[in-house]
Write a protein that holds these residues in place. Structure first.
Motif, PDB file in Angstrom:
ATOM      1  N   SER A 243       0.810  -1.223   0.000  1.00 36.76           N
ATOM      2  CA  SER A 243       0.000   0.000   0.000  1.00 36.76           C
ATOM      3  C   SER A 243       0.841   1.269   0.000  1.00 36.76           C
ATOM      4  N   LEU A 244       2.140   1.134   0.193  1.00 40.52           N
ATOM      5  CA  LEU A 244       3.017   2.302   0.198  1.00 40.52           C
ATOM      6  C   LEU A 244       3.264   2.789  -1.230  1.00 40.52           C
ATOM      7  N   PRO A 245       3.613   4.068  -1.408  1.00 46.80           N
ATOM      8  CA  PRO A 245       3.864   4.617  -2.749  1.00 46.80           C
ATOM      9  C   PRO A 245       5.221   4.203  -3.310  1.00 46.80           C
ATOM     10  N   ILE A 246       5.382   2.885  -3.495  1.00 43.02           N
ATOM     11  CA  ILE A 246       6.636   2.322  -4.005  1.00 43.02           C
ATOM     12  C   ILE A 246       6.340   1.601  -5.313  1.00 43.02           C
ATOM     13  N   ASP A 247       7.153   1.825  -6.321  1.00 41.49           N
ATOM     14  CA  ASP A 247       6.936   1.176  -7.611  1.00 41.49           C
ATOM     15  C   ASP A 247       7.288  -0.308  -7.583  1.00 41.49           C
ATOM     16  N   GLY A 248       8.254  -0.666  -6.744  1.00 42.10           N
ATOM     17  CA  GLY A 248       8.679  -2.054  -6.687  1.00 42.10           C
ATOM     18  C   GLY A 248       9.765  -2.255  -5.649  1.00 42.10           C
ATOM     19  N   CYS A 249      10.184  -3.483  -5.470  1.00 40.00           N
ATOM     20  CA  CYS A 249      11.257  -3.834  -4.538  1.00 40.00           C
ATOM     21  C   CYS A 249      12.406  -4.482  -5.303  1.00 40.00           C
ATOM     22  N   ILE A 250      13.591  -4.371  -4.734  1.00 43.71           N
ATOM     23  CA  ILE A 250      14.781  -4.943  -5.378  1.00 43.71           C
ATOM     24  C   ILE A 250      14.627  -6.454  -5.544  1.00 43.71           C
ATOM     25  N   LYS A 251      14.273  -7.117  -4.450  1.00 48.17           N
ATOM     26  CA  LYS A 251      14.090  -8.571  -4.534  1.00 48.17           C
ATOM     27  C   LYS A 251      13.366  -9.076  -3.305  1.00 48.17           C
ATOM     28  N   GLY A 252      12.822 -10.280  -3.427  1.00 48.49           N
ATOM     29  CA  GLY A 252      12.287 -11.010  -2.292  1.00 48.49           C
ATOM     30  C   GLY A 252      13.170 -12.229  -2.066  1.00 48.49           C
ATOM     31  N   MET A 253      13.185 -12.738  -0.843  1.00 46.22           N
ATOM     32  CA  MET A 253      13.997 -13.925  -0.571  1.00 46.22           C
ATOM     33  C   MET A 253      13.310 -14.822   0.448  1.00 46.22           C
ATOM     34  N   PHE A 254      13.245 -16.113   0.110  1.00 42.56           N
ATOM     35  CA  PHE A 254      12.811 -17.138   1.047  1.00 42.56           C
ATOM     36  C   PHE A 254      14.061 -17.793   1.625  1.00 42.56           C
ATOM     37  N   ILE A 255      14.072 -17.988   2.925  1.00 42.10           N
ATOM     38  CA  ILE A 255      15.144 -18.752   3.554  1.00 42.10           C
ATOM     39  C   ILE A 255      14.504 -20.003   4.144  1.00 42.10           C
TER      40      ILE A 255
ATOM     41  N   HIS B 182      12.401 -25.779  -1.668  1.00 41.33           N
ATOM     42  CA  HIS B 182      12.652 -24.794  -2.723  1.00 41.33           C
ATOM     43  C   HIS B 182      11.807 -25.039  -3.971  1.00 41.33           C
ATOM     44  N   ASP B 183      11.705 -26.295  -4.386  1.00 37.85           N
ATOM     45  CA  ASP B 183      10.947 -26.589  -5.607  1.00 37.85           C
ATOM     46  C   ASP B 183       9.473 -26.222  -5.434  1.00 37.85           C
ATOM     47  N   LYS B 184       8.934 -26.460  -4.244  1.00 36.67           N
ATOM     48  CA  LYS B 184       7.535 -26.128  -3.981  1.00 36.67           C
ATOM     49  C   LYS B 184       7.311 -24.625  -4.028  1.00 36.67           C
ATOM     50  N   VAL B 185       8.220 -23.873  -3.412  1.00 33.10           N
ATOM     51  CA  VAL B 185       8.120 -22.412  -3.432  1.00 33.10           C
ATOM     52  C   VAL B 185       8.272 -21.891  -4.851  1.00 33.10           C
ATOM     53  N   ARG B 186       9.252 -22.418  -5.548  1.00 30.60           N
ATOM     54  CA  ARG B 186       9.518 -21.992  -6.929  1.00 30.60           C
ATOM     55  C   ARG B 186       8.289 -22.217  -7.813  1.00 30.60           C
ATOM     56  N   GLN B 187       7.659 -23.377  -7.642  1.00 32.33           N
ATOM     57  CA  GLN B 187       6.500 -23.706  -8.464  1.00 32.33           C
ATOM     58  C   GLN B 187       5.323 -22.776  -8.176  1.00 32.33           C
TER      59      GLN B 187
ATOM     60  N   ASP C  14       3.836 -20.460 -11.001  1.00 25.79           N
ATOM     61  CA  ASP C  14       2.444 -20.670 -11.410  1.00 25.79           C
ATOM     62  C   ASP C  14       1.675 -19.356 -11.424  1.00 25.79           C
ATOM     63  N   ARG C  15       1.994 -18.489 -10.506  1.00 27.51           N
ATOM     64  CA  ARG C  15       1.284 -17.213 -10.384  1.00 27.51           C
ATOM     65  C   ARG C  15       1.822 -16.156 -11.359  1.00 27.51           C
ATOM     66  N   PHE C  16       3.146 -16.081 -11.515  1.00 26.34           N
ATOM     67  CA  PHE C  16       3.723 -14.962 -12.278  1.00 26.34           C
ATOM     68  C   PHE C  16       4.454 -15.382 -13.559  1.00 26.34           C
ATOM     69  N   GLY C  17       4.642 -16.669 -13.752  1.00 26.80           N
ATOM     70  CA  GLY C  17       5.230 -17.148 -15.003  1.00 26.80           C
ATOM     71  C   GLY C  17       6.549 -16.491 -15.338  1.00 26.80           C
ATOM     72  N   GLU C  18       6.628 -15.971 -16.552  1.00 27.45           N
ATOM     73  CA  GLU C  18       7.880 -15.391 -17.048  1.00 27.45           C
ATOM     74  C   GLU C  18       8.105 -13.959 -16.568  1.00 27.45           C
ATOM     75  N   GLN C  19       7.236 -13.465 -15.697  1.00 27.48           N
ATOM     76  CA  GLN C  19       7.423 -12.113 -15.165  1.00 27.48           C
ATOM     77  C   GLN C  19       8.552 -12.044 -14.148  1.00 27.48           C
ATOM     78  N   ILE C  20       8.932 -13.209 -13.603  1.00 26.41           N
ATOM     79  CA  ILE C  20       9.946 -13.238 -12.544  1.00 26.41           C
ATOM     80  C   ILE C  20      10.983 -14.323 -12.808  1.00 26.41           C
ATOM     81  N   ASN C  21      12.098 -14.209 -12.109  1.00 27.05           N
ATOM     82  CA  ASN C  21      13.097 -15.268 -12.035  1.00 27.05           C
ATOM     83  C   ASN C  21      13.181 -15.726 -10.584  1.00 27.05           C
ATOM     84  N   VAL C  22      13.267 -17.026 -10.368  1.00 27.48           N
ATOM     85  CA  VAL C  22      13.426 -17.577  -9.021  1.00 27.48           C
ATOM     86  C   VAL C  22      14.700 -18.405  -9.034  1.00 27.48           C
TER      87      VAL C  22
END
Length: 281
Positions: free
Chosen positions: A157-169, A175-180, A184-192
């Motif tokens: 909700s903040l006036p931010i265009d985007g973030c540098i990155k997200g990270m799961f630890i 990892h494969d479950k998170v990646r999938q 599934d949601r964003f397809g080629e819009q992101i790299n994991v």
């Protein structure tokens, strides 16, 4: 012909405990004095890489956040940024809550985590987490960065265009479950991509260490045949075809070693320094 060494940090240049070995430090300092350009290319933030950069005295355009940011250091001038959309950040927080795993994000440099606006007191990229647990403590020890605790879903909700990155630890078995789920949601819009045994990073499509290296090389006026790239993980692979020559330590994952032109000794034995001493010193 070699004028520049593009070096990954964790697993390549650093010892397993995240320390810059004395032999490696001395070797890189000597190379810089001889005129060699040392370009750090890392998944780390500028702040988390600064102690290594300053220890050897390297300067100029370098690659951070796996290529999501290219900055001139030590000036801190940002030369290139490519952020993930806020809906990616929001969904990542949902996935983390569903699976009960740690998730964190980095805001762009100079942005206040409270207002989402430019803040002259916010020198680096703010690291945001939802709760402080073992993973957050590990990451703090690993990078030296103190996180800010926030409701990550409220960040959208903040006036931010985007973030540098997200990270799961999380444990690599997840990892494969998170990646999938993210794909599934964003397809080629992101790299994991995996950047460390337990780190799974979400960055924008088109972002890679290879693209970051290409941009940094342009700013330095370097040709591919003048650069050697060094790396050990899957996030390092995109650098290999950008540089004229690619090297990997023997501790690297098999597919990284398969893609490299040359394999040298492990980071546990400061193999990078041994290799560079033999070739350049």
């Amino acid at each position: 012909m070699i004028k520049c060494l593009a070096i990954d940090l964790d697993g390549t240049t650093l010892l397993p405990d995240g320390i810059l070995g004395a032999r490696t430090k001395d070797c890189l300092i000597r190379l810089i004095k001889k005129g060699m350009q040392i370009m750090i290319s890392t998944g780390r933030a500028i702040e988390a890489a600064e102690k290594y950069r300053s220890a050897i005295g390297a300067e100029g355009p370098m690659v951070f956040f796996n290529g999501a940011e290219v900055a001139d250091v030590p000036s801190g001038k940002i030369l290139h940024t490519n952020c993930i959309n806020m809906d990616v950040v929001d969904y990542g927080a949902c996935v983390a809550r569903e699976l009960g795993i740690h998730y964190q994000i980095y805001l762009p440099a100079g942005i206040s985590p409270d207002t989402g606006k430019k803040d002259p007191n916010q020198l680096w990229e703010a690291l945001l987490i939802e709760k402080y647990g073992p993973e957050a403590e590990y990451y703090k020890k690993h990078t030296g960065i103190v996180p800010v605790i926030k409701d990550l879903r409220s960040i959208a909700s903040l006036p931010i265009d985007g973030c540098i990155k997200g990270m799961f630890i999380a444990d690599p078995s997840l990892h494969d479950k998170v990646r999938q789920k993210m794909k599934d949601r964003f397809g080629e819009q992101i790299n994991v991509i995996r950047s460390y045994p337990t780190f799974l990073e979400v960055i924008n499509a088109g972002v890679s260490k290879g693209e970051g290296l290409r941009i940094a090389m342009e700013h330095r006026g370097l040709k591919p045949e003048e650069v050697i790239a060094f790396g050990d993980e899957e996030n390092d692979l995109p650098m290999f075809p950008i540089a004229g020559f690619a090297c990997a330590p023997s501790n690297a994952r098999e597919k990284i070693k398969d893609a490299a032109d040359l394999i040298y000794g492990p980071n546990t034995e400061e193999g990078l320094a041994m290799f560079l001493e033999k070739i350049f010193l």
